[in-house]
Design a protein around this motif. Structure first.
Motif, PDB file in Angstrom:
ATOM      1  N   GLN A 186       0.852  -1.183   0.000  1.00 56.24           N
ATOM      2  CA  GLN A 186       0.000   0.000   0.000  1.00 56.24           C
ATOM      3  C   GLN A 186       0.891   1.238   0.000  1.00 56.24           C
ATOM      4  O   GLN A 186       1.778   1.376   0.807  1.00 56.24           O
ATOM      5  N   VAL A 187       0.676   2.126  -0.921  1.00 54.84           N
ATOM      6  CA  VAL A 187       1.483   3.349  -0.981  1.00 54.84           C
ATOM      7  C   VAL A 187       0.765   4.492  -0.276  1.00 54.84           C
ATOM      8  O   VAL A 187      -0.416   4.412   0.018  1.00 54.84           O
ATOM      9  N   ASP A 188       1.518   5.544  -0.042  1.00 54.97           N
ATOM     10  CA  ASP A 188       0.989   6.731   0.597  1.00 54.97           C
ATOM     11  C   ASP A 188       0.477   6.495   2.007  1.00 54.97           C
ATOM     12  O   ASP A 188      -0.432   7.168   2.460  1.00 54.97           O
ATOM     13  N   MET A 189       1.066   5.528   2.695  1.00 52.93           N
ATOM     14  CA  MET A 189       0.770   5.343   4.113  1.00 52.93           C
ATOM     15  C   MET A 189       1.779   6.167   4.902  1.00 52.93           C
ATOM     16  O   MET A 189       2.864   6.445   4.431  1.00 52.93           O
ATOM     17  N   VAL A 190       1.404   6.556   6.094  1.00 54.09           N
ATOM     18  CA  VAL A 190       2.257   7.362   6.948  1.00 54.09           C
ATOM     19  C   VAL A 190       2.476   6.604   8.242  1.00 54.09           C
ATOM     20  O   VAL A 190       1.524   6.116   8.846  1.00 54.09           O
ATOM     21  N   ALA A 191       3.734   6.489   8.667  1.00 55.26           N
ATOM     22  CA  ALA A 191       4.060   5.870   9.959  1.00 55.26           C
ATOM     23  C   ALA A 191       4.431   6.970  10.933  1.00 55.26           C
ATOM     24  O   ALA A 191       5.312   7.780  10.661  1.00 55.26           O
ATOM     25  N   LEU A 192       3.740   7.010  12.054  1.00 55.99           N
ATOM     26  CA  LEU A 192       4.024   7.976  13.101  1.00 55.99           C
ATOM     27  C   LEU A 192       4.522   7.211  14.320  1.00 55.99           C
ATOM     28  O   LEU A 192       3.848   6.306  14.803  1.00 55.99           O
ATOM     29  N   VAL A 193       5.688   7.556  14.824  1.00 60.61           N
ATOM     30  CA  VAL A 193       6.201   6.954  16.045  1.00 60.61           C
ATOM     31  C   VAL A 193       5.807   7.873  17.183  1.00 60.61           C
ATOM     32  O   VAL A 193       6.132   9.058  17.178  1.00 60.61           O
ATOM     33  N   GLU A 194       5.091   7.328  18.154  1.00 57.93           N
ATOM     34  CA  GLU A 194       4.486   8.161  19.197  1.00 57.93           C
ATOM     35  C   GLU A 194       4.603   7.469  20.554  1.00 57.93           C
ATOM     36  O   GLU A 194       4.082   6.372  20.738  1.00 57.93           O
ATOM     37  N   SER A 195       5.280   8.119  21.492  1.00 57.63           N
ATOM     38  CA  SER A 195       5.444   7.543  22.827  1.00 57.63           C
ATOM     39  C   SER A 195       4.214   7.745  23.711  1.00 57.63           C
ATOM     40  O   SER A 195       4.137   7.173  24.790  1.00 57.63           O
ATOM     41  N   GLY A 196       3.247   8.506  23.251  1.00 55.81           N
ATOM     42  CA  GLY A 196       2.060   8.785  24.054  1.00 55.81           C
ATOM     43  C   GLY A 196       0.925   7.795  23.864  1.00 55.81           C
ATOM     44  O   GLY A 196      -0.153   7.986  24.410  1.00 55.81           O
ATOM     45  N   ILE A 197       1.135   6.741  23.080  1.00 57.31           N
ATOM     46  CA  ILE A 197       0.105   5.716  22.890  1.00 57.31           C
ATOM     47  C   ILE A 197       0.742   4.361  23.208  1.00 57.31           C
ATOM     48  O   ILE A 197       1.872   4.087  22.810  1.00 57.31           O
ATOM     49  N   ALA A 198       0.036   3.540  23.951  1.00 56.22           N
ATOM     50  CA  ALA A 198       0.597   2.260  24.393  1.00 56.22           C
ATOM     51  C   ALA A 198       0.589   1.202  23.302  1.00 56.22           C
ATOM     52  O   ALA A 198       1.366   0.257  23.346  1.00 56.22           O
ATOM     53  N   THR A 199      -0.278   1.343  22.324  1.00 54.92           N
ATOM     54  CA  THR A 199      -0.493   0.296  21.328  1.00 54.92           C
ATOM     55  C   THR A 199      -0.048   0.743  19.943  1.00 54.92           C
ATOM     56  O   THR A 199       0.528   1.796  19.771  1.00 54.92           O
ATOM     57  N   ILE A 200      -0.373  -0.071  18.965  1.00 51.37           N
ATOM     58  CA  ILE A 200      -0.276   0.319  17.559  1.00 51.37           C
ATOM     59  C   ILE A 200      -1.677   0.782  17.182  1.00 51.37           C
ATOM     60  O   ILE A 200      -2.646   0.039  17.351  1.00 51.37           O
ATOM     61  N   GLY A 201      -1.789   1.999  16.712  1.00 50.49           N
ATOM     62  CA  GLY A 201      -3.089   2.550  16.365  1.00 50.49           C
ATOM     63  C   GLY A 201      -3.221   2.727  14.859  1.00 50.49           C
ATOM     64  O   GLY A 201      -2.256   3.043  14.174  1.00 50.49           O
ATOM     65  N   ALA A 202      -4.417   2.485  14.375  1.00 48.00           N
ATOM     66  CA  ALA A 202      -4.699   2.655  12.943  1.00 48.00           C
ATOM     67  C   ALA A 202      -6.155   3.051  12.802  1.00 48.00           C
ATOM     68  O   ALA A 202      -6.943   2.934  13.746  1.00 48.00           O
ATOM     69  N   ASN A 203      -6.512   3.499  11.601  1.00 46.05           N
ATOM     70  CA  ASN A 203      -7.924   3.811  11.377  1.00 46.05           C
ATOM     71  C   ASN A 203      -8.764   2.557  11.598  1.00 46.05           C
ATOM     72  O   ASN A 203      -8.255   1.446  11.572  1.00 46.05           O
ATOM     73  N   LYS A 204     -10.022   2.735  11.871  1.00 43.19           N
ATOM     74  CA  LYS A 204     -10.888   1.615  12.245  1.00 43.19           C
ATOM     75  C   LYS A 204     -10.901   0.506  11.203  1.00 43.19           C
ATOM     76  O   LYS A 204     -10.836  -0.674  11.541  1.00 43.19           O
ATOM     77  N   SER A 205     -10.943   0.858   9.949  1.00 41.01           N
ATOM     78  CA  SER A 205     -10.989  -0.141   8.883  1.00 41.01           C
ATOM     79  C   SER A 205      -9.761  -1.051   8.913  1.00 41.01           C
ATOM     80  O   SER A 205      -9.879  -2.277   8.879  1.00 41.01           O
ATOM     81  N   LEU A 206      -8.575  -0.457   8.994  1.00 41.69           N
ATOM     82  CA  LEU A 206      -7.347  -1.250   9.013  1.00 41.69           C
ATOM     83  C   LEU A 206      -7.221  -2.036  10.308  1.00 41.69           C
ATOM     84  O   LEU A 206      -6.909  -3.228  10.292  1.00 41.69           O
ATOM     85  N   ALA A 207      -7.468  -1.405  11.443  1.00 39.32           N
ATOM     86  CA  ALA A 207      -7.365  -2.105  12.732  1.00 39.32           C
ATOM     87  C   ALA A 207      -8.327  -3.295  12.771  1.00 39.32           C
ATOM     88  O   ALA A 207      -7.948  -4.385  13.211  1.00 39.32           O
ATOM     89  N   ASP A 208      -9.548  -3.112  12.299  1.00 34.09           N
ATOM     90  CA  ASP A 208     -10.526  -4.205  12.286  1.00 34.09           C
ATOM     91  C   ASP A 208     -10.064  -5.356  11.401  1.00 34.09           C
ATOM     92  O   ASP A 208     -10.238  -6.526  11.747  1.00 34.09           O
TER      93      ASP A 208
END
Length: 124
Positions: A25-47
């Motif tokens: 998948q192109v045009d995806m963005v990876a954000l590294v964030e110490s303020g979230i305990a998990t891996i977060g994604a939009n609902k569609s992808l996470a589901d």
């Protein structure tokens, strides 16, 4: 940013659908964030990811869970089940969840503490 989930043996096993969630998948963005305990994604992808994983019965039997591989700028970052299945009190949770993202970041995956515990990260 490319996201892949692999079954462990790419050539010998037919995919259970995990590797096809957002492979290539192109045009995806990876954000590294110490303020979230998990891996977060939009609902569609996470589901899609969560539906592809086996049920979590206990914290000690993770043999059916795949290695998750995040490919960022051609580099593979692998998370073993022990990395993304997190003990919380007397139970375990899968450290992947849906997060609400602004429209301009709807294609982002947030790599939180689940990722940061495995890989050294330098913020400048």
């Amino acid at each position: 940013f490319f996201f892949q989930a692999e079954d462990g043996i790419r050539d010998a096993q037919e995919s259970r659908g995990l590797g096809d969630v957002y492979k290539r998948q192109v045009d995806m963005v990876a954000l590294v964030e110490s303020g979230i305990a998990t891996i977060g994604a939009n609902k569609s992808l996470a589901d899609k990811i969560l539906a592809s994983l086996p049920p979590l019965r206990d914290c000690h039997n993770l043999s059916g869970f795949p290695t998750l591989t995040f490919i960022i700028r051609g580099n593979e970052f692998k998370l073993q089940p022990e990395d993304y299945i997190v003990p919380v009190l007397n139970q375990c949770i899968i450290g992947i969840n849906a997060v609400s993202l602004p429209e301009d970041l709807s294609n982002a995956v947030i790599l939180g503490e689940v990722f940061l515990r495995r890989y050294y990260t330098h913020f400048d």
